[in-house]
Motif scaffolding. Structure first.
Motif, PDB file in Angstrom:
ATOM      1  N   ARG A 282       0.835  -1.218   0.000  1.00  0.00           N
ATOM      2  CA  ARG A 282       0.000   0.000   0.000  1.00  0.00           C
ATOM      3  C   ARG A 282       0.861   1.256   0.000  1.00  0.00           C
ATOM      4  O   ARG A 282       0.541   2.248  -0.655  1.00  0.00           O
ATOM      5  CB  ARG A 282      -0.951  -0.024   1.211  1.00  0.00           C
ATOM      6  CG  ARG A 282      -2.020  -1.092   1.100  1.00  0.00           C
ATOM      7  CD  ARG A 282      -3.059  -0.949   2.179  1.00  0.00           C
ATOM      8  NE  ARG A 282      -2.527  -1.158   3.512  1.00  0.00           N
ATOM      9  CZ  ARG A 282      -2.560  -2.326   4.166  1.00  0.00           C
ATOM     10  NH1 ARG A 282      -3.108  -3.385   3.612  1.00  0.00           N
ATOM     11  NH2 ARG A 282      -2.052  -2.421   5.383  1.00  0.00           N
ATOM     12  N   LEU A 283       1.990   1.207   0.733  1.00  0.00           N
ATOM     13  CA  LEU A 283       2.890   2.365   0.728  1.00  0.00           C
ATOM     14  C   LEU A 283       3.408   2.615  -0.685  1.00  0.00           C
ATOM     15  O   LEU A 283       3.529   3.765  -1.127  1.00  0.00           O
ATOM     16  CB  LEU A 283       4.047   2.140   1.704  1.00  0.00           C
ATOM     17  CG  LEU A 283       3.649   2.189   3.184  1.00  0.00           C
ATOM     18  CD1 LEU A 283       4.811   1.729   4.073  1.00  0.00           C
ATOM     19  CD2 LEU A 283       3.203   3.592   3.582  1.00  0.00           C
ATOM     20  N   ALA A 284       3.704   1.539  -1.400  1.00  0.00           N
ATOM     21  CA  ALA A 284       4.172   1.690  -2.787  1.00  0.00           C
ATOM     22  C   ALA A 284       3.079   2.311  -3.652  1.00  0.00           C
ATOM     23  O   ALA A 284       3.333   3.263  -4.400  1.00  0.00           O
ATOM     24  CB  ALA A 284       4.589   0.323  -3.342  1.00  0.00           C
ATOM     25  N   VAL A 285       1.859   1.790  -3.510  1.00  0.00           N
ATOM     26  CA  VAL A 285       0.752   2.294  -4.346  1.00  0.00           C
ATOM     27  C   VAL A 285       0.537   3.783  -4.080  1.00  0.00           C
ATOM     28  O   VAL A 285       0.361   4.593  -5.011  1.00  0.00           O
ATOM     29  CB  VAL A 285      -0.543   1.493  -4.062  1.00  0.00           C
ATOM     30  CG1 VAL A 285      -1.731   2.075  -4.822  1.00  0.00           C
ATOM     31  CG2 VAL A 285      -0.355   0.019  -4.434  1.00  0.00           C
ATOM     32  N   THR A 305      -3.831  -6.590  -2.847  1.00  0.00           N
ATOM     33  CA  THR A 305      -4.169  -5.176  -2.945  1.00  0.00           C
ATOM     34  C   THR A 305      -4.698  -4.914  -4.355  1.00  0.00           C
ATOM     35  O   THR A 305      -4.037  -5.269  -5.335  1.00  0.00           O
ATOM     36  CB  THR A 305      -2.918  -4.300  -2.681  1.00  0.00           C
ATOM     37  OG1 THR A 305      -2.418  -4.629  -1.373  1.00  0.00           O
ATOM     38  CG2 THR A 305      -3.255  -2.822  -2.732  1.00  0.00           C
ATOM     39  N   ALA A 306      -5.892  -4.334  -4.424  1.00  0.00           N
ATOM     40  CA  ALA A 306      -6.468  -3.977  -5.728  1.00  0.00           C
ATOM     41  C   ALA A 306      -6.192  -2.499  -5.977  1.00  0.00           C
ATOM     42  O   ALA A 306      -6.436  -1.664  -5.106  1.00  0.00           O
ATOM     43  CB  ALA A 306      -7.971  -4.257  -5.740  1.00  0.00           C
ATOM     44  N   VAL A 307      -5.661  -2.204  -7.166  1.00  0.00           N
ATOM     45  CA  VAL A 307      -5.217  -0.842  -7.472  1.00  0.00           C
ATOM     46  C   VAL A 307      -6.025  -0.297  -8.653  1.00  0.00           C
ATOM     47  O   VAL A 307      -6.124  -0.947  -9.696  1.00  0.00           O
ATOM     48  CB  VAL A 307      -3.710  -0.847  -7.852  1.00  0.00           C
ATOM     49  CG1 VAL A 307      -3.212   0.569  -8.089  1.00  0.00           C
ATOM     50  CG2 VAL A 307      -2.877  -1.558  -6.785  1.00  0.00           C
ATOM     51  N   LEU A 308      -6.575   0.886  -8.469  1.00  0.00           N
ATOM     52  CA  LEU A 308      -7.346   1.541  -9.536  1.00  0.00           C
ATOM     53  C   LEU A 308      -6.409   2.315 -10.437  1.00  0.00           C
ATOM     54  O   LEU A 308      -5.555   3.058  -9.943  1.00  0.00           O
ATOM     55  CB  LEU A 308      -8.298   2.556  -8.906  1.00  0.00           C
ATOM     56  CG  LEU A 308      -9.711   2.134  -8.557  1.00  0.00           C
ATOM     57  CD1 LEU A 308     -10.342   3.180  -7.652  1.00  0.00           C
ATOM     58  CD2 LEU A 308     -10.562   1.968  -9.814  1.00  0.00           C
ATOM     59  N   LEU A 309      -6.576   2.169 -11.737  1.00  0.00           N
ATOM     60  CA  LEU A 309      -5.803   3.028 -12.654  1.00  0.00           C
ATOM     61  C   LEU A 309      -6.656   4.260 -12.960  1.00  0.00           C
ATOM     62  O   LEU A 309      -7.891   4.175 -12.972  1.00  0.00           O
ATOM     63  CB  LEU A 309      -5.477   2.274 -13.940  1.00  0.00           C
ATOM     64  CG  LEU A 309      -4.282   1.311 -13.867  1.00  0.00           C
ATOM     65  CD1 LEU A 309      -3.982   0.734 -15.244  1.00  0.00           C
ATOM     66  CD2 LEU A 309      -3.029   1.975 -13.303  1.00  0.00           C
ATOM     67  N   PRO A 310      -6.029   5.409 -13.197  1.00  0.00           N
ATOM     68  CA  PRO A 310      -6.815   6.604 -13.512  1.00  0.00           C
ATOM     69  C   PRO A 310      -7.706   6.358 -14.735  1.00  0.00           C
ATOM     70  O   PRO A 310      -7.350   5.558 -15.617  1.00  0.00           O
ATOM     71  CB  PRO A 310      -5.746   7.664 -13.830  1.00  0.00           C
ATOM     72  CG  PRO A 310      -4.475   7.156 -13.234  1.00  0.00           C
ATOM     73  CD  PRO A 310      -4.578   5.664 -13.189  1.00  0.00           C
ATOM     74  N   ASP A 311      -8.850   7.048 -14.774  1.00  0.00           N
ATOM     75  CA  ASP A 311      -9.795   6.899 -15.904  1.00  0.00           C
ATOM     76  C   ASP A 311      -9.060   7.023 -17.228  1.00  0.00           C
ATOM     77  O   ASP A 311      -8.146   7.821 -17.367  1.00  0.00           O
ATOM     78  CB  ASP A 311     -10.867   7.996 -15.837  1.00  0.00           C
ATOM     79  CG  ASP A 311     -11.892   7.657 -14.766  1.00  0.00           C
ATOM     80  OD1 ASP A 311     -11.874   6.515 -14.270  1.00  0.00           O
ATOM     81  OD2 ASP A 311     -12.679   8.559 -14.408  1.00  0.00           O
ATOM     82  N   GLY A 312      -9.488   6.248 -18.179  1.00  0.00           N
ATOM     83  CA  GLY A 312      -8.884   6.332 -19.508  1.00  0.00           C
ATOM     84  C   GLY A 312      -7.768   5.316 -19.711  1.00  0.00           C
ATOM     85  O   GLY A 312      -7.218   5.214 -20.801  1.00  0.00           O
ATOM     86  N   ASN A 313      -7.409   4.594 -18.646  1.00  0.00           N
ATOM     87  CA  ASN A 313      -6.374   3.555 -18.767  1.00  0.00           C
ATOM     88  C   ASN A 313      -7.018   2.180 -18.675  1.00  0.00           C
ATOM     89  O   ASN A 313      -7.885   1.959 -17.827  1.00  0.00           O
ATOM     90  CB  ASN A 313      -5.344   3.691 -17.641  1.00  0.00           C
ATOM     91  CG  ASN A 313      -4.533   4.951 -17.780  1.00  0.00           C
ATOM     92  OD1 ASN A 313      -3.595   5.015 -18.552  1.00  0.00           O
ATOM     93  ND2 ASN A 313      -4.915   5.994 -17.034  1.00  0.00           N
ATOM     94  N   ASP A 314      -6.569   1.283 -19.513  1.00  0.00           N
ATOM     95  CA  ASP A 314      -7.107  -0.076 -19.491  1.00  0.00           C
ATOM     96  C   ASP A 314      -6.173  -0.957 -18.650  1.00  0.00           C
ATOM     97  O   ASP A 314      -5.042  -1.243 -19.058  1.00  0.00           O
ATOM     98  CB  ASP A 314      -7.208  -0.586 -20.937  1.00  0.00           C
ATOM     99  CG  ASP A 314      -7.821  -1.982 -21.014  1.00  0.00           C
ATOM    100  OD1 ASP A 314      -7.742  -2.734 -20.017  1.00  0.00           O
ATOM    101  OD2 ASP A 314      -8.370  -2.327 -22.070  1.00  0.00           O
ATOM    102  N   ALA A 315      -6.667  -1.369 -17.504  1.00  0.00           N
ATOM    103  CA  ALA A 315      -5.824  -2.136 -16.574  1.00  0.00           C
ATOM    104  C   ALA A 315      -5.405  -3.484 -17.169  1.00  0.00           C
ATOM    105  O   ALA A 315      -4.347  -4.013 -16.830  1.00  0.00           O
ATOM    106  CB  ALA A 315      -6.550  -2.338 -15.254  1.00  0.00           C
ATOM    107  N   ASP A 316      -6.228  -4.026 -18.079  1.00  0.00           N
ATOM    108  CA  ASP A 316      -5.853  -5.306 -18.686  1.00  0.00           C
ATOM    109  C   ASP A 316      -4.688  -5.132 -19.667  1.00  0.00           C
ATOM    110  O   ASP A 316      -3.833  -6.014 -19.792  1.00  0.00           O
ATOM    111  CB  ASP A 316      -7.055  -5.954 -19.381  1.00  0.00           C
ATOM    112  CG  ASP A 316      -8.058  -6.475 -18.365  1.00  0.00           C
ATOM    113  OD1 ASP A 316      -7.634  -6.758 -17.221  1.00  0.00           O
ATOM    114  OD2 ASP A 316      -9.243  -6.576 -18.693  1.00  0.00           O
TER     115      ASP A 316
END
Ligand SMILES: Cc1ncc(COP(=O)(O)O)c(C=O)c1O
Length: 394
Positions: A282-285, A305-316
């Motif tokens: 979490r500290l890294a994120v 840990t589940a990490v959200l990418l900023p809108d407009g980015n495809d996490a896959d």
């Protein structure tokens, strides 16, 4: 496929890496599953599991994935048309509720935002409104693997008790058992289901179910047709260390070894290790400036840990890049959060350097993905882990 040197990094939130020690323990000839040598193995693993679940009550083992234990929990205790209360914590809670519906159970599904755990107050409200005690079971997922959010099972028990409601409490610990503190007896859980491929460091293929006396009693009047999943046949055979059908013998050898390893480290140390690696992640994120999907710090999971990418980015696309460039598998977003998140698994057979390798792969991947100025996550985790070591040796 071009040859990839070095070991693949399997950092999905299960199945997890199987330690060589467990692989070697399973590398044995098959024995007669009705003979005395098997009975000894059977009794040993069935007894050992009680310590992992923190229970004095029976734990049964199916040669199945976790979904089988979900099904067994419902068909052994309930009858078609019964009402069950479930909570939408994420994809796995949703799948369990779908399974219940397929069996003709009447599911009341408390809606959730996929970023929070079970709200015990809402469970209490639903039970309080059920004055005729139509609800026969409350089913919750302890650690929602799709979101990295942990729920407070004890608070759910207290909610049930405050309403003096007779519903059974069923809990899915598939991605929390042997990763985070869990107490089947003390928390008054009636049916706890789990599986082999996460905290227990085994290949997929075994599920576990801890069963309270109250749940056994309920199974006597259950109206569902069932055969393979019957607890009574299983419990009878287990009494002497046997199974009512052919068991997954070699996985049981692995299970025996896994329990030796967990007990040698000490369960509380295992939990502390998971919690340390989760905090470092979490500290890294946070240093990367990214958002953790779990909203409430008290509900952070130690397994992933589940990490959200900023809108407009495809996490896959990001995960594919990490796989192609660094030979590391990260967990995908499931269901409602597909494409929006990636999940870092940090459970099972894991140490500081495994984590640092994982976080390095994520940080390099993020830079290549377009966040070229992103820095500091690996350093933040490294500082934290070093500080802990200094404190421990000081
Ligand atoms: C919390 C949770 N419940 C249920 C399941 C389903 O288990 P299985 O895939 O072993 O059938 C999973 C699988 O990842 C899970 O993480």
């Amino acid at each position: 496929m071009p040859y990839k040197s070095g070991r693949h990094f399997l950092q999905i939130p299960g199945p997890t890496n199987v330690p060589d020690r467990i692989l070697r323990a399973m590398d044995r000839p098959i024995i007669d599953h009705r003979g005395p040598e098997f009975a000894k193995l059977g009794l040993e693993v069935l007894r050992g599991l009680k310590g992992i679940f923190k229970t004095d009550q029976p734990v049964v083992i199916y040669p199945s994935s976790g979904t089988g234990a979900w099904e067994a929990a419902l068909v052994n205790t309930l009858s078609p048309g019964d009402k069950v209360l479930m909570v939408e914590t994420g994809q796995f809670a949703t799948l369990w509720s779908n399974l219940a519906q397929r069996f003709g159970l009447n599911v009341e599904f408390i809606p959730g935002d996929w970023r929070s755990g079970v709200d015990a107050a809402k469970v209490q409200e639903a039970l309080g409104a059920d004055t005729r005690h139509v609800i026969k079971a409350v089913c919750v997922v302890h650690n929602e693997t799709s979101t990295g959010v942990m729920s407070d099972v004890k608070a759910v028990r207290q909610a049930i008790d405050r309403e003096a409601h007779p519903a059974l409490l069923m809990v899915d610990t598939i991605s929390s058992l042997a990763c985070m503190d869990y107490r089947h007896d003390e928390w008054g859980v009636d049916v706890t289901v789990s599986a082999s491929q996460k905290g227990l460091m085994l290949p997929p293929g075994l599920s576990f179910t801890a069963i309270s006396d109250k749940a056994v009693f309920a199974s006597h009047s259950s109206g569902f047709a069932k055969s393979y999943w019957r607890w009574d046949d299983m419990l009878r055979a287990n009494g002497k260390g046997f199974f009512p059908y052919t068991p997954a013998t070699n996985l049981l050898y692995g299970l025996r070894e896994a329990m030796v390893m967990l007990n040698d480290e000490g369960l509380e140390n295992v939990f502390a290790r998971h919690s340390r690696h989760a905090e470092a992640t979490r500290l890294a994120v946070k240093a990367w400036g990214l958002e953790i999907l779990c909203r409430n710090p008290e509900e952070y999971s130690s397994s992933l840990t589940a990490v959200l990418l900023p809108d407009g980015n495809d996490a896959d696309e990001f995960r594919q890049l990490v796989l192609d460039q660094f030979d590391m598998s990260l967990g995908s977003g499931l269901g409602k959060v597909a494409g929006r998140i990636f999940r870092i698994g940090h459970m099972g057979d894991f140490n500081d350097l495994t984590l640092m390798g994982t976080l390095s792969g994520v940080e390099m991947g993020l830079r290549l993905f377009g966040f070229s100025n992103l820095r500091g996550g690996v350093d933040a985790a490294l500082d934290y882990l070093t500080r802990i070591r200094t404190q421990q040796s000081g």
